[in-house]
Design an enzyme around this catalytic site. Structure first.
Site, mmCIF file in Angstrom:
data_model
loop_
_atom_site.group_PDB
_atom_site.id
_atom_site.type_symbol
_atom_site.label_atom_id
_atom_site.label_comp_id
_atom_site.label_asym_id
_atom_site.label_seq_id
_atom_site.Cartn_x
_atom_site.Cartn_y
_atom_site.Cartn_z
ATOM 1 N N LYS A 95 -2.089 -1.585 -3.905
ATOM 2 C CA LYS A 95 -2.974 -0.427 -3.830
ATOM 3 C C LYS A 95 -2.170 0.856 -3.889
ATOM 4 O O LYS A 95 -1.194 0.965 -3.150
ATOM 5 C CB LYS A 95 -3.746 -0.494 -2.509
ATOM 6 C CG LYS A 95 -4.621 0.704 -2.237
ATOM 7 C CD LYS A 95 -5.216 0.608 -0.877
ATOM 8 C CE LYS A 95 -5.981 1.879 -0.601
ATOM 9 N NZ LYS A 95 -6.431 1.958 0.752
ATOM 10 N N LYS A 131 0.855 -1.185 0.000
ATOM 11 C CA LYS A 131 0.000 0.000 0.000
ATOM 12 C C LYS A 131 0.886 1.228 0.000
ATOM 13 O O LYS A 131 1.677 1.445 0.918
ATOM 14 C CB LYS A 131 -0.917 -0.007 1.229
ATOM 15 C CG LYS A 131 -1.777 1.250 1.329
ATOM 16 C CD LYS A 131 -2.792 1.127 2.437
ATOM 17 C CE LYS A 131 -3.581 2.414 2.574
ATOM 18 N NZ LYS A 131 -4.596 2.308 3.640
HETATM 19 C C1 PBG Z 1 -7.544 3.238 5.482
HETATM 20 C C2 PBG Z 1 -7.751 3.217 4.015
HETATM 21 C C3 PBG Z 1 -7.544 4.224 3.054
HETATM 22 C C4 PBG Z 1 -8.022 3.715 1.850
HETATM 23 C C5 PBG Z 1 -8.471 2.426 2.102
HETATM 24 N N1 PBG Z 1 -8.264 2.126 3.437
HETATM 25 C C6 PBG Z 1 -7.049 5.615 3.182
HETATM 26 C C7 PBG Z 1 -5.653 5.911 3.491
HETATM 27 O O1 PBG Z 1 -4.812 5.034 3.641
HETATM 28 O O2 PBG Z 1 -5.412 7.110 3.641
HETATM 29 C C8 PBG Z 1 -8.072 4.456 0.542
HETATM 30 C C9 PBG Z 1 -9.032 3.924 -0.447
HETATM 31 C C10 PBG Z 1 -9.340 4.794 -1.590
HETATM 32 O O3 PBG Z 1 -8.745 5.856 -1.830
HETATM 33 O O4 PBG Z 1 -10.259 4.421 -2.316
HETATM 34 N N2 PBG Z 1 -6.245 3.294 5.914
#
Ligand code: PBG
Length: 313
Positions: free
Chosen positions: A239, A186
Site C-alpha cells: 500500500k 505500508k
Molecule cells: C489507517 C489507514 C490509512 C489508510 C488506510 N488505513 C491512513 C494513514 O495511514 O494515514 C489510507 C487509505 C487511503 O488513503 O485510501 N492507518
C-alpha cells in the site's frame, strides 16, 4: 525465433474478440474489497463518492446495494463521536465499527476491519504518544484489544495497518482462528490525503515517517513481509498500489501467501479529478489502473472503485 515480416504482433489485436482470447489479466469482482466509512452521521462526498460516510443505519442499506451488485467483501473504517489520547473509541464494545459490524451481521458480505488507532486518537497518530513519539510496545496492547473487539462484534478478518513492530504476532496470540490481512508494506505516502480528510485522521503534529515505510525502499518491504509471515499473517499487503507496482511484483515473486494491494484514496482522487477536468475518461482510467495492479501480481485489491466496477463489469 521468427521476426518481422513473418511475425506481426498486430494480428491478434485486430478485433475485440481476438484481444479477449489472448488477454492475460482479467478483473473479477470476487477479488475486490470496497472500503466503507462509518460515523455518527451519514455524509455524502460528491467529488469522491467512494469516500462518503455512512451512519450505522445507512451502512446496512449500502451493504444491500453492494451485495445486489455482486460485491463480496468490504473493509470498515470508523470515525468516532469523540477522540482521546488513547484512541479508546477503537476498542470500546459499542464503538462505531463494533456497532456497524453487529448491524451488518447476516449481510452475506465478508467483513474486514482496519485495525488502527489514528481515526480515534486526538493527536491523529497510530499509537500511544510519549515525548512526541509513538511508543511501539504500549501500543500493541491497544491494537490487540481493538482486533479482539472487532472479532467479537462479527469481523471475519482483521487488517492491522499501524505499522507497529510485532502487531501481527500480538494479534495472532489472542486470535488463533482469525484471518489476518497484514498491511505489511505500508509506505508513508502523500497519496493518503483524501482518506485523511474523509476519516479525520491526519496527524496533529509531525508525520508518520517514524513508523510507516520510506517510499525509497523495496528490500525493506520484503523484510516486513517476512516478519509478518513469521508472526502468523494470512495475507500480505502492499500500500499504496500504483506508485509501488514494483513492490507488488517483488512480494509476489518472493512469497506464496495471497497478496493484497490497496488502491488508495489519492490514486482514486487523481483519476476522478482529471476526469472532472476532461483530461481523461474515468472508467477507462479506473479499469486500466486496476488491471495494472492485478498484472503486477496482486490477488485481491482494496479499491474505492469497487462499487462502480461492479456496475461496469
Ligand atoms: C489507517 C489507514 C490509512 C489508510 C488506510 N488505513 C491512513 C494513514 O495511514 O494515514 C489510507 C487509505 C487511503 O488513503 O485510501 N492507518
Amino acid at each position: 525465433m521468427s521476426a518481422f515480416p513473418l511475425t506481426r504482433l498486430r494480428r491478434l489485436r485486430r478485433t475485440d474478440a481476438l484481444r479477449g482470447l489472448v488477454r492475460e489479466t482479467r478483473l473479477d469482482l470476487d477479488d475486490f474489497v470496497m472500503p466503507l466509512f462509518v460515523g455518527p452521521e451519514a455524509m455524502a462526498n460528491t467529488e469522491l463518492p467512494g469516500l462518503g460516510r455512512h451512519s450505522v443505519d445507512s451502512v446496512v442499506a449500502e451493504a444491500d446495494q453492494l451485495t445486489s451488485l455482486g460485491v463480496r467483501a468490504v473493509i470498515l473504517f470508523g470515525i468516532p463521536e469523540e477522540k482521546d489520547d488513547e484512541g479508546s473509541g477503537a476498542y470500546e464494545d459499542d464503538g462505531i465499527v463494533q456497532r456497524a459490524l453487529r448491524a451488518l451481521d447476516g449481510s452475506g458480505l465478508v467483513l474486514l476491519t482496519d485495525v488502527c488507532l489514528c481515526e480515534y486518537t486526538s493527536h491523529g497518530h497510530c499509537g500511544v504518544i510519549r515525548d512526541r513519539e509513538v511508543v511501539n510496545d504500549e501500543t500493541l496492547e491497544l491494537i490487540v484489544r481493538t482486533a479482539v473487539s472487532h472479532v467479537e462484534a462479527g469481523a471475519d478478518a482483521v487488517c492491522p495497518s499501524g505499522m507497529m513492530d510485532g502487531h501481527v504476532g500480538a494479534i495472532r496470540e489472542e486470535l488463533p482462528d482469525t484471518p489476518i490481512v497484514a498491511y505489511s508494506a505500508k509506505y508513508a505516502s502523500s497519496f493518503y490525503g483524501p482518506f485523511r480528510d474523509a476519516a479525520e485522521s491526519a496527524p496533529a503534529f509531525g508525520d508518520r515517517r517514524g513508523y510507516q515505510m520510506d517510499p525509497a525502499n523495496v528490500r525493506e518491504a520484503l523484510r516486513e513481509c517476512e516478519q509478518d509471515i513469521a508472526e502468523g499473517a494470512d495475507v500480505l499487503m502492499v500500500k499504496p498500489a500504483l506508485p509501488y507496482l514494483d513492490v507488488i511484483r517483488a512480494v509476489r515473486e518472493r512469497f506464496d501467501l495471497p497478496l493484497a494491494a490497496y488502491n488508495v484514496s489519492g490514486e482514486y482522487a487523481m483519476v476522478k479529478a482529471a476526469a472532472a477536468q476532461g483530461f481523461m475518461d474515468e472508467r477507462q482510467g479506473a479499469i486500466e489502473s486496476l488491471t495494472a495492479i492485478k498484472r503486477a501480481g496482486a490477488d485481491l485489491v482494496i479499491s474505492y472503485w469497487t462499487k462502480e466496477l461492479a456496475s461496469w463489469l
